[in-house]
Design an enzyme around this catalytic site. Structure first.
Site, PDB file in Angstrom:
ATOM      1  N   TYR A  82       0.857  -1.189   0.000  1.00  0.00           N
ATOM      2  CA  TYR A  82       0.000   0.000   0.000  1.00  0.00           C
ATOM      3  C   TYR A  82       0.886   1.229   0.000  1.00  0.00           C
ATOM      4  O   TYR A  82       1.873   1.301   0.743  1.00  0.00           O
ATOM      5  CB  TYR A  82      -0.894  -0.010   1.241  1.00  0.00           C
ATOM      6  CG  TYR A  82      -1.760   1.217   1.407  1.00  0.00           C
ATOM      7  CD1 TYR A  82      -2.879   1.425   0.603  1.00  0.00           C
ATOM      8  CD2 TYR A  82      -1.473   2.171   2.385  1.00  0.00           C
ATOM      9  CE1 TYR A  82      -3.675   2.546   0.759  1.00  0.00           C
ATOM     10  CE2 TYR A  82      -2.260   3.295   2.549  1.00  0.00           C
ATOM     11  CZ  TYR A  82      -3.360   3.474   1.734  1.00  0.00           C
ATOM     12  OH  TYR A  82      -4.148   4.592   1.892  1.00  0.00           O
ATOM     13  N   CYS A 177       2.453  -7.730   1.473  1.00  0.00           N
ATOM     14  CA  CYS A 177       3.506  -8.567   0.895  1.00  0.00           C
ATOM     15  C   CYS A 177       3.169 -10.049   0.967  1.00  0.00           C
ATOM     16  O   CYS A 177       4.056 -10.907   0.878  1.00  0.00           O
ATOM     17  CB  CYS A 177       4.854  -8.283   1.570  1.00  0.00           C
ATOM     18  SG  CYS A 177       5.379  -6.568   1.375  1.00  0.00           S
TER      19      CYS A 177
END
EC number: 2.3.1.181
Length: 240
Positions: A82, A177
């Site tokens: 993000y 991730c």
């Protein structure tokens, strides 16, 4: 010692920055420009790397769009991350072989640069075996995401995203991730105070140069950067 051209691009959308990277990378591969570093921030954006899928989005895509969050499938490595204001994004465009480094050593060099920035502020940045990025609190929370691409010609694009003052609630939208069971944090959250972005950026430049044996040379601001591109790439961007 080789010099490093630094572009301060300010707030810029992800796709535009990606296009700029590709054009500078082509020029770097052709020897028209030297090693280059883009420093910038992105508006609220979720990027999906080569190991990510829409399963890493925790809310429907239409909800994200309604909230003003853009989702982009990227060609970098790694999972979902993000981006938003308050996060320093650094995109080194380096000729990897000229630094005598393989991809693993290059990634460790990016991590080391961030670890040194954190150390300046009394924070202990850490690596987690088997994972890429920088973490704090014995690996409990990630403070810097790293995802790169290396072209067939050995030129790097993409890079790192260091959470400085970013609103961490944006990470609730994704599995960061692709790693479950670990948190995400920022420098301001760890220090309990707002951190000067300009200071972090300048120290990051210094540590990247020290780690990769570069000398900062030309500093280009947001309003001037296109003038420093090769003519063909500059003309293309002018037509956008």
């Amino acid at each position: 010692m080789r010099t490093l051209t630094i572009y301060h691009l300010g707030l810029i959308d992800y796709r535009t920055a990606w296009d700029v990277q590709r054009r500078i990378a082509r020029a770097r591969s052709a020897g028209q420009v030297g090693d280059t570093l883009l420093l910038l921030e992105h508006p609220p954006t979720i990027t999906l790397g080569s190991r990510a899928s829409t399963e890493h989005l925790l809310v429907p895509a239409e909800h994200l769009s309604a909230e003003g969050v853009t989702v982009v499938q990227s060609d970098r490595g790694g999972g979902a991350t993000y981006h938003a204001p308050g996060q320093i994004v650094a995109y080194p465009i380096f000729k990897l072989l000229q630094h005598g480094r393989d991809i693993g050593r290059y990634l460790r060099g990016l991590e080391e640069s961030v670890i040194r920035v954190l150390r300046d502020d009394g924070l202990i940045g850490e690596r987690v075996p088997g994972l890429t990025g920088v973490w704090v609190r014995n690996g409990a929370a990630k403070i810097c995401a790293i995802g790169i691409k290396v072209s067939a010609g050995g030129v790097t694009t993409h890079g790192l995203a260091l959470n400085v003052n970013i609103d961490l609630r944006g990470f609730d939208l994704i599995v960061p991730c692709g790693v479950h069971g670990r948190g995400v944090t920022s420098m301001s959250a760890e220090l309990g105070e707002v951190v000067a972005m300009s200071s972090v950026a300048e120290r990051l430049i210094g540590h990247l140069c020290a780690v990769f044996d570069l000398e900062p040379a030309v500093v280009v601001t947001a309003g001037q950067w296109t003038a420093h591109l090769p003519a063909a790439e500059r003309d293309h961007l002018a037509q956008r």
